[in-house]
Motif scaffolding. Structure first.
Motif, short mmCIF file in Angstrom:
data_model
loop_
_atom_site.label_atom_id
_atom_site.label_comp_id
_atom_site.label_asym_id
_atom_site.label_seq_id
_atom_site.Cartn_x
_atom_site.Cartn_y
_atom_site.Cartn_z
N ARG A 261 -22.80 62.19 74.86
CA ARG A 261 -22.56 62.76 73.54
C ARG A 261 -23.53 62.12 72.55
O ARG A 261 -23.85 60.93 72.64
CB ARG A 261 -21.12 62.50 73.10
N PRO A 262 -23.99 62.87 71.55
CA PRO A 262 -24.97 62.33 70.60
C PRO A 262 -24.35 61.39 69.58
O PRO A 262 -23.13 61.37 69.37
CB PRO A 262 -25.51 63.60 69.93
N VAL A 263 -25.22 60.63 68.92
CA VAL A 263 -24.79 59.76 67.83
C VAL A 263 -24.09 60.60 66.76
O VAL A 263 -24.54 61.69 66.41
CB VAL A 263 -26.00 59.02 67.22
N GLY A 264 -22.98 60.07 66.25
CA GLY A 264 -22.19 60.77 65.25
C GLY A 264 -21.00 61.51 65.82
O GLY A 264 -20.12 61.94 65.06
N SER A 265 -20.91 61.63 67.15
CA SER A 265 -19.76 62.31 67.76
C SER A 265 -18.48 61.53 67.47
O SER A 265 -18.48 60.30 67.46
CB SER A 265 -19.96 62.44 69.27
N LEU A 266 -17.39 62.25 67.27
CA LEU A 266 -16.14 61.65 66.82
C LEU A 266 -14.99 61.91 67.78
O LEU A 266 -14.92 62.97 68.41
CB LEU A 266 -15.76 62.20 65.45
N LEU A 267 -14.10 60.94 67.84
CA LEU A 267 -12.85 61.06 68.59
C LEU A 267 -11.74 60.48 67.72
O LEU A 267 -11.86 59.36 67.22
CB LEU A 267 -12.93 60.28 69.91
N ALA A 268 -10.68 61.25 67.50
CA ALA A 268 -9.51 60.76 66.78
C ALA A 268 -8.43 60.40 67.80
O ALA A 268 -8.22 61.13 68.77
CB ALA A 268 -8.99 61.81 65.81
N ILE A 269 -7.77 59.26 67.58
CA ILE A 269 -6.70 58.79 68.47
C ILE A 269 -5.48 58.49 67.63
O ILE A 269 -5.57 57.76 66.63
CB ILE A 269 -7.12 57.51 69.23
N GLY B 215 0.03 56.94 62.79
CA GLY B 215 -1.07 56.02 63.02
C GLY B 215 -2.28 56.78 63.53
O GLY B 215 -2.14 57.80 64.22
N ALA B 216 -3.47 56.32 63.18
CA ALA B 216 -4.68 57.01 63.64
C ALA B 216 -5.86 56.06 63.60
O ALA B 216 -5.95 55.17 62.75
CB ALA B 216 -4.97 58.23 62.76
N ALA B 217 -6.76 56.25 64.55
CA ALA B 217 -8.03 55.54 64.57
C ALA B 217 -9.14 56.56 64.80
O ALA B 217 -8.92 57.58 65.46
CB ALA B 217 -8.05 54.49 65.67
N LEU B 218 -10.31 56.27 64.24
CA LEU B 218 -11.48 57.10 64.46
C LEU B 218 -12.48 56.32 65.31
O LEU B 218 -12.80 55.18 65.00
CB LEU B 218 -12.14 57.48 63.13
N ALA B 219 -12.95 56.96 66.37
CA ALA B 219 -14.00 56.39 67.20
C ALA B 219 -15.27 57.22 67.01
O ALA B 219 -15.21 58.45 67.06
CB ALA B 219 -13.59 56.39 68.67
N THR B 220 -16.38 56.53 66.78
CA THR B 220 -17.65 57.21 66.49
C THR B 220 -18.75 56.67 67.40
O THR B 220 -18.90 55.45 67.54
CB THR B 220 -18.07 56.96 65.02
N VAL B 221 -19.50 57.56 68.01
CA VAL B 221 -20.70 57.15 68.75
C VAL B 221 -21.74 56.72 67.73
O VAL B 221 -22.18 57.52 66.91
CB VAL B 221 -21.25 58.28 69.63
N VAL B 222 -22.14 55.44 67.77
CA VAL B 222 -23.08 54.93 66.77
C VAL B 222 -24.47 54.66 67.34
O VAL B 222 -25.43 54.52 66.57
CB VAL B 222 -22.53 53.65 66.09
#
Length: 321
Positions: A36-44, A21-28
């Motif tokens: 963190r700037p827009v477009g920064s990513l975190l995978a969980i 399982g995986a989710a992507l979190a993005t600073v929008v």
């Protein structure tokens, strides 16, 4: 970003395909001094593993909780967090701000095939735009040129109700010369988000023992750079202090779109270099692209201090400061 941080989408795809399982979190969106700037990513992952960052540590815990819920119900989430002054100070900022974070479970929200296409484009160093309409959750992938024709922006952010995430090719650095400065510069480059390669035909200098976990190329610099494929997100640094090695690399870089070219050597050494380049047919404007003596003038003496000055100058060039 490290190499892993550059590959957040591929990590999320791998976790999903492995059944974790995986989710992507993005600073929008951000207001104030967001960490963190827009477009920064975190995978969980479904087990709570994380890779990347959306706030430098301020709100990651809350985002992980929301991501786990999103993996349970399959629904995306648009979250908003205020980062207090105290929290901001803890991650190196003078004051706080507000961030909006988009959380999308892979498979249920982001189609696996779309994420795979995004990962393939990034692997091929092809710029690509990922768009999400937050009203109807419609998603799309398009080449950046097609995106520019529609939205006329080359940066991640909102266009009306649509978030546009621009995925540019990864930052790369070609370091010519396996010298002491390179031993400090290459780890710094990784920490700053570059994928470095060390080029030196002298295998005793460019050895795995001296440069662990580093891509090593033992070809002549001009041939190596031709295979490497310098682009507009590439920095080139020549450190051998030997014209036989540095000059071919410098000439290859001057013919390219690299955003930074720095060369080790004193003012006197550079004057001789300029004369050789002029004799080879390079114009004054071309030669002026070379940062030499390399690095910001911070009074650096040791190899590590010189590496710091070089890395700072590269970031300065990248950010247009």
């Amino acid at each position: 970003m490290t190499t892993d941080h550059n590959d957040i989408p591929s990590i999320a795809l791998e976790w999903h395909r492995n059944g974790r399982g995986a989710a992507l979190a993005t600073v929008v969106e951000t207001w104030g001094s967001a960490p963190r700037p827009v477009g920064s990513l975190l995978a969980i992952s479904g087990q709570g593993d994380i890779m990347g960052s959306v706030s430098g540590g301020c709100v990651e815990g809350a985002v992980v909780v929301e991501a786990m819920d999103a993996l349970d119900d399959g629904q995306p989430r648009l979250l908003e967090y205020g980062v207090s002054d105290d929290e901001a100070f803890a991650v190196g900022l003078a004051c706080g701000g507000t961030i909006r974070v988009l959380v999308e479970p892979v498979g249920a929200a982001i189609p696996e095939s779309m994420l795979a296409d995004l990962v393939a484009a990034r692997s091929a160093s092809t710029p690509i735009a990922y768009t999400v309409d937050i009203e109807n959750w419609r998603r799309d992938l398009s080449g950046v040129e097609a995106h520019l024709a529609r939205f006329r922006s080359d940066k991640s952010g909102f266009e009306g109700n649509t978030f546009v995430g621009i995925h540019n090719p990864p930052l790369r650095m070609a370091v010519i010369g396996g010298v002491h400065i390179a031993q400090s510069l290459i780890p710094m480059a990784r920490a700053a988000g570059f994928a470095p390669v060390l080029i030196d035909p002298r295998e005793a200098f460019a050895s795995a023992a001296r440069f662990p976990d580093t891509a090593l190329v033992h070809e002549w610099p001009d041939a190596a750079l031709d295979s490497f494929g310098i682009d507009a997100r590439t920095a080139v640094v020549t450190l051998t202090h030997d014209p036989k090695l540095d000059d071919p690399a410098i000439q290859a870089a001057l013919r390219s779109d690299c955003f930074y070219l720095g060369s080790l050597g004193s003012t006197r050494t550079h004057a001789k270099r300029v004369a050789r380049l002029e004799e080879a047919g390079f114009s004054t404007d071309h030669i002026a692209r070379i940062q030499a003596p390399v690095g910001l003038n911070i009074g650096a003496k040791s190899p590590a201090e010189i590496a710091i000055s070089i890395m700072a100058q590269i970031v300065q060039a990248l950010r247009g400061a």
